[in-house]
Design a protein around this motif. Structure first.
Motif, short mmCIF file in Angstrom:
data_model
loop_
_atom_site.label_atom_id
_atom_site.label_comp_id
_atom_site.label_asym_id
_atom_site.label_seq_id
_atom_site.Cartn_x
_atom_site.Cartn_y
_atom_site.Cartn_z
N ILE A 286 16.34 34.41 38.58
CA ILE A 286 15.99 33.39 39.58
C ILE A 286 15.62 34.13 40.85
O ILE A 286 16.43 34.91 41.38
N HIS B 46 15.67 30.86 45.82
CA HIS B 46 15.40 29.73 44.93
C HIS B 46 16.66 29.27 44.22
O HIS B 46 17.62 30.02 44.09
N GLU B 47 16.62 28.04 43.76
CA GLU B 47 17.70 27.42 43.00
C GLU B 47 17.08 26.78 41.77
O GLU B 47 15.87 26.60 41.70
N ASP C 88 16.71 23.41 39.84
CA ASP C 88 16.80 21.97 40.10
C ASP C 88 16.75 21.20 38.79
O ASP C 88 16.04 21.58 37.86
N LEU D 67 12.38 25.62 39.15
CA LEU D 67 12.77 26.38 40.33
C LEU D 67 12.40 25.60 41.59
O LEU D 67 11.38 24.91 41.62
N ALA D 68 13.24 25.74 42.60
CA ALA D 68 12.99 25.09 43.88
C ALA D 68 13.66 25.88 44.98
O ALA D 68 14.71 26.49 44.75
N CYS D 69 13.06 25.87 46.15
CA CYS D 69 13.79 26.41 47.30
C CYS D 69 14.80 25.34 47.71
O CYS D 69 14.74 24.20 47.25
N ARG D 70 15.75 25.67 48.56
CA ARG D 70 16.81 24.73 48.94
C ARG D 70 16.22 23.44 49.51
O ARG D 70 16.69 22.34 49.21
N ASN E 270 14.68 21.33 46.73
CA ASN E 270 15.76 20.86 45.87
C ASN E 270 16.49 19.69 46.54
O ASN E 270 16.83 18.71 45.89
#
Length: 157
Positions: free
Chosen positions: A55, A59-60, A62, A78-81, A84
């Motif tokens: 990852i 990124h997180e 989601d 994948l998503a940034c905070r 997300n």
């Protein structure tokens, strides 16, 4: 493992763990957790890493449908905070039951609010239906694929 509720199965037989059997336990927040190299890990992160590699920093992972227990690869992205957080559902203590909508008693008007890129967009109106429709359109415009109008996963999923 698509047959496992956590999305993962035990790789080896060790102790009570039997190779091929579903792995993990669901915590009170709805996330599946698994033990990997003696450390507890969130199963959705492990599923992502095994399928797509590391990852990226910042990124997180989601859950598209907001069901924290649904770790199918098609449901993960994948998503940034910030993006997300745009996919969050309505808070359980919401008095209106609509994400971003509140009643302002002093003015006797509905306040509809959406935030993106640290900029708050809002309108006030005496018409609740208009405010709800505005929220849907504005959220789609600002949040794109991460727009979530407060939907909760179906019970039992």
């Amino acid at each position: 493992d698509t047959a496992s509720p956590s999305g993962l199965a035990h790789a080896v037989t060790r102790g009570r763990a039997v190779a091929g059997q579903p792995a993990g336990t669901k915590n009170t927040n709805g996330y599946w957790r698994v033990s990997l190299d003696g450390k507890m890990q969130q199963a959705h992160r492990v599923v992502w890493i095994l399928s797509n590699g590391p990852i990226p920093e910042g990124h997180e992972v989601d859950h598209k449908d907001n069901d924290l227990g649904n770790n199918t690869l098609a449901n993960l992205r994948l998503a940034c905070r910030q993006t997300n957080s745009q996919n969050r559902r309505v808070h359980s203590n919401s008095s209106t039951g609509v994400k971003g909508l509140s009643w302002v008693a002093r003015t006797q008007r509905w306040l509809a609010t959406v935030e993106a890129n640290k900029v708050r967009h809002s309108i006030t109106t005496p018409d609740r239906e208009y405010a709800e429709a505005w929220l849907i359109v504005k959220r789609a415009e600002l949040h794109g694929d991460f727009a979530n109008n407060g939907a909760r996963p179906h019970e039992g999923e």
